[in-house]
Design a protein around this motif. Structure first.
Motif, PDB file in Angstrom:
ATOM      1  N   VAL A  85       0.860  -1.186   0.000  1.00  0.00           N
ATOM      2  CA  VAL A  85       0.000   0.000   0.000  1.00  0.00           C
ATOM      3  C   VAL A  85       0.890   1.227   0.000  1.00  0.00           C
ATOM      4  O   VAL A  85       1.469   1.578   1.030  1.00  0.00           O
ATOM      5  N   PRO A  86       1.057   1.900  -1.137  1.00  0.00           N
ATOM      6  CA  PRO A  86       1.949   3.064  -1.181  1.00  0.00           C
ATOM      7  C   PRO A  86       1.432   4.181  -0.279  1.00  0.00           C
ATOM      8  O   PRO A  86       0.226   4.408  -0.172  1.00  0.00           O
ATOM      9  N   ALA A  87       2.355   4.874   0.366  1.00  0.00           N
ATOM     10  CA  ALA A  87       1.971   6.012   1.192  1.00  0.00           C
ATOM     11  C   ALA A  87       1.341   7.102   0.319  1.00  0.00           C
ATOM     12  O   ALA A  87       1.845   7.404  -0.771  1.00  0.00           O
ATOM     13  N   LEU A  88       0.251   7.679   0.801  1.00  0.00           N
ATOM     14  CA  LEU A  88      -0.482   8.664  -0.006  1.00  0.00           C
ATOM     15  C   LEU A  88       0.310   9.947  -0.218  1.00  0.00           C
ATOM     16  O   LEU A  88       0.091  10.656  -1.197  1.00  0.00           O
ATOM     17  N   ASP A  89       1.242  10.249   0.700  1.00  0.00           N
ATOM     18  CA  ASP A  89       1.980  11.511   0.597  1.00  0.00           C
ATOM     19  C   ASP A  89       3.299  11.363  -0.149  1.00  0.00           C
ATOM     20  O   ASP A  89       4.091  12.299  -0.198  1.00  0.00           O
ATOM     21  N   LEU A  90       3.546  10.191  -0.736  1.00  0.00           N
ATOM     22  CA  LEU A  90       4.776   9.965  -1.500  1.00  0.00           C
ATOM     23  C   LEU A  90       4.438   9.495  -2.905  1.00  0.00           C
ATOM     24  O   LEU A  90       3.407   8.842  -3.113  1.00  0.00           O
ATOM     25  N   PRO A  91       5.288   9.804  -3.897  1.00  0.00           N
ATOM     26  CA  PRO A  91       5.010   9.361  -5.276  1.00  0.00           C
ATOM     27  C   PRO A  91       5.060   7.842  -5.388  1.00  0.00           C
ATOM     28  O   PRO A  91       5.983   7.202  -4.866  1.00  0.00           O
ATOM     29  N   VAL A  92       4.094   7.274  -6.070  1.00  0.00           N
ATOM     30  CA  VAL A  92       4.011   5.815  -6.158  1.00  0.00           C
ATOM     31  C   VAL A  92       5.188   5.229  -6.917  1.00  0.00           C
ATOM     32  O   VAL A  92       5.598   4.093  -6.659  1.00  0.00           O
ATOM     33  N   TRP A  93       5.769   6.002  -7.854  1.00  0.00           N
ATOM     34  CA  TRP A  93       6.883   5.455  -8.629  1.00  0.00           C
ATOM     35  C   TRP A  93       8.062   5.113  -7.719  1.00  0.00           C
ATOM     36  O   TRP A  93       8.848   4.204  -8.028  1.00  0.00           O
ATOM     37  N   GLY A  94       8.188   5.812  -6.585  1.00  0.00           N
ATOM     38  CA  GLY A  94       9.273   5.485  -5.662  1.00  0.00           C
ATOM     39  C   GLY A  94       9.101   4.100  -5.068  1.00  0.00           C
ATOM     40  O   GLY A  94      10.054   3.321  -4.992  1.00  0.00           O
ATOM     41  N   ALA A  95       7.867   3.793  -4.653  1.00  0.00           N
ATOM     42  CA  ALA A  95       7.600   2.459  -4.104  1.00  0.00           C
ATOM     43  C   ALA A  95       7.792   1.388  -5.166  1.00  0.00           C
ATOM     44  O   ALA A  95       8.370   0.326  -4.897  1.00  0.00           O
ATOM     45  N   LEU A  96       7.329   1.649  -6.386  1.00  0.00           N
ATOM     46  CA  LEU A  96       7.468   0.664  -7.457  1.00  0.00           C
ATOM     47  C   LEU A  96       8.937   0.424  -7.800  1.00  0.00           C
ATOM     48  O   LEU A  96       9.355  -0.722  -8.024  1.00  0.00           O
ATOM     49  N   ALA A  97       9.728   1.497  -7.838  1.00  0.00           N
ATOM     50  CA  ALA A  97      11.155   1.352  -8.151  1.00  0.00           C
ATOM     51  C   ALA A  97      11.875   0.578  -7.048  1.00  0.00           C
ATOM     52  O   ALA A  97      12.725  -0.284  -7.330  1.00  0.00           O
ATOM     53  N   GLN A  98      11.550   0.865  -5.782  1.00  0.00           N
ATOM     54  CA  GLN A  98      12.171   0.139  -4.674  1.00  0.00           C
ATOM     55  C   GLN A  98      11.888  -1.353  -4.766  1.00  0.00           C
ATOM     56  O   GLN A  98      12.796  -2.181  -4.596  1.00  0.00           O
ATOM     57  N   ILE A  99      10.632  -1.699  -5.022  1.00  0.00           N
ATOM     58  CA  ILE A  99      10.263  -3.110  -5.103  1.00  0.00           C
ATOM     59  C   ILE A  99      10.958  -3.774  -6.287  1.00  0.00           C
ATOM     60  O   ILE A  99      11.522  -4.870  -6.162  1.00  0.00           O
ATOM     61  N   LEU A 100      10.931  -3.129  -7.442  1.00  0.00           N
ATOM     62  CA  LEU A 100      11.497  -3.730  -8.646  1.00  0.00           C
ATOM     63  C   LEU A 100      12.986  -3.996  -8.489  1.00  0.00           C
ATOM     64  O   LEU A 100      13.477  -5.086  -8.825  1.00  0.00           O
TER      65      LEU A 100
END
Length: 235
Positions: A85-100
């Motif tokens: 569940v990406p944090a609402l106050d952060l850009p989702v691409w950051g979470a996706l890049a970290q996971i990838l």
């Protein structure tokens, strides 16, 4: 630093990790080698879309949002999904890049299940620390203010930090692991927020995993060395 010296340092720091990734992925299409990571990326993207819809926000909160003020049972049940569940106050691409990147390297080097175990232990450590910190109170060195009990705790960052440290230890990238730890310490000093302290808790839990793994490896080598002509017992 001379080019040859830098090259030697890079090989010493990341050579074992690079060879592990290359060995597992050789002869395979990259997406076929990373089923868990790609599934996690897709799930995170889907959750992001759903939670930004008027009809989906509350459902995501009910299934994946963790707060220290929540009863422990429901919080533990939500913790696995909270990673995605990406944090609402952060850009989702950051979470996706970290996971990838981090989950992908971990899946190739550690395997699917070990990656999930390390990621979950790191996330769970952060979640449980928040409760302990609030119980200790803001006057304790590792305590937290009562207001942090209402902070929504989601996202893959604790798992990513934990996996980065574990990979650094396992493949001899000790400087990289140290840089990750120092960066989190600096974050806590500068921001003093819940997320940074949860990341430190995640690192502490993963360091315990590293110590346990090191003990098991030593015992395995000792048993293998004491058995005449027999192959080492795998831990």
């Amino acid at each position: 630093m001379r080019a040859d010296t830098l090259s030697r340092w890079i090989r010493a720091e990341w050579g074992a990790l690079y060879l592990a990734v290359r060995r597992v992925s050789a002869g395979r299409r990259w997406w076929a080698a990373l089923p868990m990571t790609l599934g996690a990326v897709c799930l995170t993207g889907l959750v992001q879309v759903v939670q930004n819809q008027p009809w989906g926000y509350q459902a995501v909160q009910d299934l994946g949002a963790v707060r220290a003020e929540d009863p422990l049972g429901p919080a533990l049940a939500r913790t696995p999904l909270s990673l995605f569940v990406p944090a609402l106050d952060l850009p989702v691409w950051g979470a996706l890049a970290q996971i990838l990147v981090v989950f992908g390297i971990a899946e190739l080097c550690l395997g699917r299940w070990r990656t999930l175990v390390v990621a979950y232990v790191a996330t769970l450590a952060g979640t449980l620390y928040a409760r302990v910190g609030i119980a200790l109170g803001p006057d304790h060195p590792i305590g937290l203010p009562a207001s942090d009990a209402r902070v929504v705790d989601t996202g893959p960052s604790a798992a990513v930090v934990g996996l980065a440290v574990f990979l650094g230890w396992r493949y001899g990238a000790y400087v990289t692991a140290a840089v990750v730890i120092v960066a989190i310490v600096v974050e806590v000093v500068l921001k003093d927020n819940l997320a940074g302290k949860e990341h430190l808790a995640a690192i502490a839990a993963v360091l315990v995993l590293c110590a346990v793994s090191a003990v098991r490896q030593r015992r395995s080598r000792a048993r293998g060395g004491s058995t005449s002509g027999a192959p080492p017992i795998q831990s």
